[in-house]
Design a protein around this motif. Structure first.
Motif, short mmCIF file in Angstrom:
data_model
loop_
_atom_site.label_atom_id
_atom_site.label_comp_id
_atom_site.label_asym_id
_atom_site.label_seq_id
_atom_site.Cartn_x
_atom_site.Cartn_y
_atom_site.Cartn_z
N ARG A 78 0.81 -1.12 -0.04
CA ARG A 78 -0.09 0.07 0.04
C ARG A 78 0.86 1.27 -0.06
O ARG A 78 1.83 1.27 0.92
N SER A 79 0.56 2.08 -0.72
CA SER A 79 1.26 3.52 -1.07
C SER A 79 0.85 4.39 0.12
O SER A 79 -0.35 4.30 0.41
N TYR A 80 1.64 5.07 0.65
CA TYR A 80 1.66 6.17 1.85
C TYR A 80 0.95 7.38 1.39
O TYR A 80 1.63 7.88 0.68
N GLY A 81 0.03 7.93 1.96
CA GLY A 81 -0.42 9.24 1.91
C GLY A 81 -1.80 9.58 2.49
O GLY A 81 -2.70 9.86 2.02
N LEU A 103 -4.23 12.98 -7.98
CA LEU A 103 -5.04 11.98 -8.14
C LEU A 103 -4.96 10.61 -7.25
O LEU A 103 -5.66 9.95 -7.41
N GLN A 104 -3.83 10.42 -6.84
CA GLN A 104 -3.46 9.30 -5.94
C GLN A 104 -3.91 9.42 -4.52
O GLN A 104 -4.62 8.95 -4.04
N HIS A 105 -3.04 10.46 -3.82
CA HIS A 105 -3.51 10.70 -2.38
C HIS A 105 -4.34 11.88 -2.07
O HIS A 105 -4.53 12.20 -0.84
N GLY A 106 -4.50 12.65 -3.17
CA GLY A 106 -5.20 13.85 -3.09
C GLY A 106 -6.88 13.66 -2.91
O GLY A 106 -7.34 12.58 -2.81
N ALA A 147 -0.38 16.31 -13.24
CA ALA A 147 -1.26 15.37 -12.49
C ALA A 147 -0.36 14.43 -11.94
O ALA A 147 0.50 13.63 -12.79
N ARG A 148 -0.35 13.89 -10.87
CA ARG A 148 -0.05 12.55 -10.17
C ARG A 148 -1.10 11.75 -10.24
O ARG A 148 -2.14 11.86 -9.54
N VAL A 149 -0.99 10.73 -11.21
CA VAL A 149 -2.23 9.72 -11.43
C VAL A 149 -1.98 8.95 -10.24
O VAL A 149 -1.22 8.55 -9.55
N ALA A 175 8.56 9.51 -13.52
CA ALA A 175 8.58 8.33 -12.91
C ALA A 175 8.69 8.46 -11.52
O ALA A 175 9.94 8.99 -11.14
N MET A 176 7.85 8.08 -10.54
CA MET A 176 8.03 8.06 -9.14
C MET A 176 8.94 6.92 -8.73
O MET A 176 8.99 5.93 -8.92
N ILE A 177 10.04 7.39 -8.15
CA ILE A 177 11.27 6.43 -7.63
C ILE A 177 10.76 6.20 -6.06
O ILE A 177 11.02 7.45 -5.41
N GLU A 178 10.24 5.23 -5.66
CA GLU A 178 9.73 5.19 -4.20
C GLU A 178 9.83 3.88 -3.69
O GLU A 178 9.31 3.67 -2.66
N THR A 179 10.37 3.04 -4.34
CA THR A 179 10.98 1.57 -3.56
C THR A 179 12.18 1.10 -3.60
O THR A 179 13.09 1.55 -4.63
N SER A 236 8.08 9.27 1.35
CA SER A 236 7.61 8.45 2.44
C SER A 236 7.42 7.02 1.87
O SER A 236 7.75 6.18 2.86
N ASP A 237 6.89 6.65 0.79
CA ASP A 237 6.84 5.15 0.29
C ASP A 237 8.29 4.82 0.28
O ASP A 237 8.57 3.44 0.71
N LEU A 238 9.15 5.44 0.00
CA LEU A 238 10.67 5.08 -0.14
C LEU A 238 11.17 4.65 1.33
O LEU A 238 11.82 3.49 1.55
MG LIG Z 1 4.10 7.45 -3.02
#
Ligand SMILES: [Mg+2]
Ligand SMILES: [Mg+2]
Ligand SMILES: [Mg+2]
Ligand SMILES: [Mg+2]
Ligand SMILES: [Mg+2]
Ligand SMILES: [Mg+2]
Lengths: 250, 250, 250, 250, 250, 250
Positions: free
Chosen positions: B115-118, F42-45, F68-70, F142-146, F170-172
């Motif tokens: 699950r992604s954080y936010g 549009l993900q956490h908003g 947009a962040r999808v 591209a989000m780098i978060e893992t 945060s996800d990272l």
């Molecule tokens: Mg994230």
């Protein structure tokens, strides 16, 4: 054609569904049940004018007269719902013959009134002769719900363009000095309602009433009411949900 | 704290209200009745993700666990309702242990899931320790509603992170070759449900079921279900309205 | 009953209105014009799933088949519009027989497919026998709009449960290496469309097409298309407004 | 700066787009066509105050004066659209100089009027000097649409703060005892409009009119009108759609 | 119980959050901060009556009195927010004792006023004794924001049913002939506010004020104000965003 | 033209506003502050696709790139915002070069990708040459978060059509086994971010990052980031409101 007018003309009783919820699905569910008319409540209900239009659009496929209880005897508010194809107005707090005349002025095109022209959805719903027919199609019901209204009942009922009255038992109770009750049992309130229906019928207008139970509605039909509502879609939902939870907990 | 977890921990039965309507007033009306949890139905109900958040916000003041039935076992859809403070997921069409593992992956932060954080509203509703507590607070219920799911029942139930199963009798009936019915009477369907509850309990997970009547719910509680829903707010409203109109017409 | 099916059965041509606008008034205006069907565009149009339902509710009073172009060949998206009473799916980017089979799986109840049961508005609109009749009532049209789809045209058309194909000329042009045009004039694009309609009819399925002008639609009807759309409500509005302003400025 | 004022100052004619639809995409489509101003119709159109703000926000990127036809000459309604960055008011049913003075009072800050201060979007759209400039920037147009208004035309036009008048031919026809028509042909109605434009210009205010066709607009421009509207976005859409379907059926 | 009343009864100062934004998330964010009350601004803010209800529902889980600044001293507008569970009215432009009496009439049930009965959410939020308790629970604050109001200050404050006054510095400045300023420095305006608080307290009613900064609020608390607002949620957001961008650019 | 591309081309740093709130007024307030770009989350908003379009329309009048962040790397979701005139995509959870290639496929028309054609608002916002220019105008980040993304960083960055990367701290942190923090201080997390920016720049793509404070943003700009966000509009509002209440209580 207006189903409510037709039922009244034949001496029948209109069973009216009351739409408090602002949801088009709730409205379609209510209309599907078979009410003769459905009234969007813009006074104490949850829809606003924009969502009310969508409720009218939704119930448009049913054989059910679209009506509205407006929030106030105000030309802009009454024009709005009529533009959207509403065929009957229930107007709160009609306490004087001047209030009644104002309701008629607000709801009818000239020369009978001063309603402004621009009924885009009225034309879609009512057809090309909408302008010519609207004044005779649309119904006006004046709410009788104060002591003052009772003292002016005859002149209100005889106001040209008033088709019926609608009793609001809660406000009437408050105005007479009692707490509101869904099913009034206070003798003064019950007596007042009896007086209203008798005198309205004497004046030749239809009497309607908002009821807190089926039994109450049937009792008042027996005394001459020809337009009855049994609480609202919202109260129906909460009532049934509470019945179910109670039964589960037994 | 999650009221549903607490009731289950004490061996009790959760009475769940089902929110099909997209109206915040309908949601508040339902929550006010006293359900232990209320589930926003994003699969067959009428809310979308934005209005679902408003339903969660509305029921936030009641002692009632906010849950959602998501439309699909999809990371974006599950993340969305969890971000909004939902404390329980009912996921449709969990047919294989892979589906069950996917549900867990979608609903839990690392390391248990992805699950992604936010969780903006999660933080407002759950408090500052939301991130640390979410994985143990939030409930996952896998819907068992196909023949395939039945054949994988044990591995689904034993998937780490699955707290319970929820029977969807209509889809189960269709999958077994029968027409759906609010209250199933077909012997194969009834037998399948009996088998499900028995085996789920054997696996140590809670069993829940969607019911078409109070009687059906009470019957299944008797057979070990600890989470029951009696149809929906929408059906409650239509049912009561129809009862009322029928009684008026008698 | 499904008006589109009936017209096709009689060998006629369906004139389809295309609803890009998210406004219920725009939808009622479009339906009032007399289209045989109206298609809510959830791919490139402006409604979302919640407003799409309101569009379906609004056009429900017209003799006009409610259809949707979904955003993707996705079970949750297709289930959603079908639940809301949609009687025809136009699915984009059906490029392989596997895509076509997926569309059928997503749109039909078992045993023909895996559509999940819970069609609240479907039941209101379609009636009590909705569950029994849905699989034979609802139409599936696969969009042919890539070079890959053309190479698989026969297997797509012969997929069980596919009733017709719908040509998307803009995407087809892009896929063939040309810029999109409302009315294609590029020979390769025009040739491809001619090939599609010929081969679709050979396979026994209906051919439909999205057109940038009335003339284009009439041309293609002459070549065997039985389902035509002339741009969208939005484009109609902008086109007429531009015509008017241009004429005022002359 | 207000484009409408500038065009008038140069003796030109404003071509005004009329926004009946509540859709921001419809509004952006309309504004993209190149109208000098766009008027959100809050009287007979479909937007409400909240969606009207979004229409103003949407058209804000075009060189197009944002205007509103309010539902009533009411301080709260006029304040609302002005707060949201509207630069011109078209006010219905201004029948007396008192009505005209009320319009001015409602639309101007002290000392010229009594508009209440709090224009959040006005400041974003108009800039930091909004408070100092608003009274001279914003336009007031009084609708002349009754026999009474005609009898008071001169005093209405000469009311301080009234910039122009706007003829509503349908209400004017009704008030004069005739049925409304998009393009009036009744001699009394046509004569009345001719009288209005002549006398308005004599008083030094601009005359505007709502037209049912381009031809009508051009005719009236020829007689001195400097602000013309050709029906609405909604009517444009329905008109074009009907033209298309008719052509398809030929 | 009404937290605002309780703080006043103990001689304390209410810190009020101001909700201009129409977003339920913004409202929940504001309420989470810990304001004693939150006021939905229906005059210059961005919510409409339907979204205001959702804001009230959202903040219902916080220990925070729900209030509204209505757009006008109008029975329908005041009734609407009270029906939705609002516990305090801030009414603009109360310039005379007649205006103050009208506010009381609009906000109280008979016999103290003429508020119409039908508080569906009021009952959910306030409980079964809502009808009996509402008149004593709900707060009325009259906005003093014109020269005329100042000249009638004593009679306004002594009107039966008025609990407090609320100073609108911007409108007051305009009425006194000065440009509005978030933090007034004009001596006449500052002097007027000092006079208002002194005389209000002499009359025994609470004084409140809208402030453009924390410093301004603290200053006025020092002079006797017991209800302060520091701009709005919207201004808070823009202020912080501008601070951040400025710091990034340094 | 795309302001973000231009700033990057000149070696500058983009200051990006983050729109979590679904309110068009919040969006206009944010854009008015002067951010180089504004990103609808549009993900956490809190916006959904329909309201996102209205946010894009609202900010269209500012010199600010709409992004947009999808919610997911999904063709329908990416197509939707691009249709609505979005000029930059921030895509979460790009963990592999296959994910990166999928993002490009989803966001570019053929032949570079498979984006479907139908950009109604894209055409209004971008102009008549939108189809020809979109592939080179629109930005992909591209989000780098893992941890997995870090191990594939080079192949992700070198994927054709990827313009930049965006770090989600945060996800990272969660992926690396730590609790999320608005301003990361954990050495492993900080080290990972340093590695990301260094390697991204080595690969010739721009690096962006989501920051919990201005200071954090300035620090990372100093280390080579050319695209920074300081939390969200929602957090800005809550932060300022909390500062104000705290100061009032001191
Ligand atoms: Mg994230
Ligand atoms: Mg009443
Ligand atoms: Mg199911
Ligand atoms: Mg296509
Ligand atoms: Mg008019
Ligand atoms: Mg004020």
């Amino acid at each position: 054609p207006n189903k409510v007018r037709e039922i009244w003309a034949s001496g029948g009783v209109v069973k009216n569904g009351w739409l408090a919820l602002e949801s088009t699905m709730a409205a379609e569910g209510m209309a599907s049940v078979g009410w003769d008319s459905c009234t969007v409540d813009l006074q104490h209900g949850f829809a606003d004018e924009l969502s009310a239009r969508q409720l009218f659009q939704t119930i448009g496929r049913f054989d059910c007269t679209p009506m509205a209880r407006v929030a106030w005897n105000d030309p802009a508010k009454i024009m709005r719902v009529l533009d959207d194809g509403c065929y009957g107005i229930i107007c709160p707090m009609v306490n004087t013959p001047e209030d009644a005349a104002m309701l008629v002025k607000n709801s009818k095109f000239p020369p009978q009134g001063e309603r402004s022209y621009g009924p885009q959805r009225g034309l879609l719903y009512g057809g090309a002769d909408y302008a010519a027919k609207a004044n005779e199609t649309i119904i006006n019901m004046a709410m009788i719900e104060t002591r003052e209204a009772m003292s002016n009942l005859e002149t209100i009922c005889k106001t040209d363009g008033i088709d019926g009255i609608y009793v609001g038992p809660s406000d009437l109770a408050l105005s007479l000095g009692h707490l509101p009750a869904g099913v009034p049992t206070n003798a003064e309130v019950v007596g007042a309602i009896e007086e209203i229906v008798r005198r309205a019928r004497d004046c030749g207008v239809v009497a309607g009433i908002h009821c807190g139970s089926v039994e109450m509605a049937k009792d008042w039909i027996g005394k001459g009411f020809q337009f009855v509502t049994v609480y609202t879609d919202f109260v129906a939902m909460v009532t049934k949900a509470r019945e179910n939870l109670t039964a589960l907990n037994e």
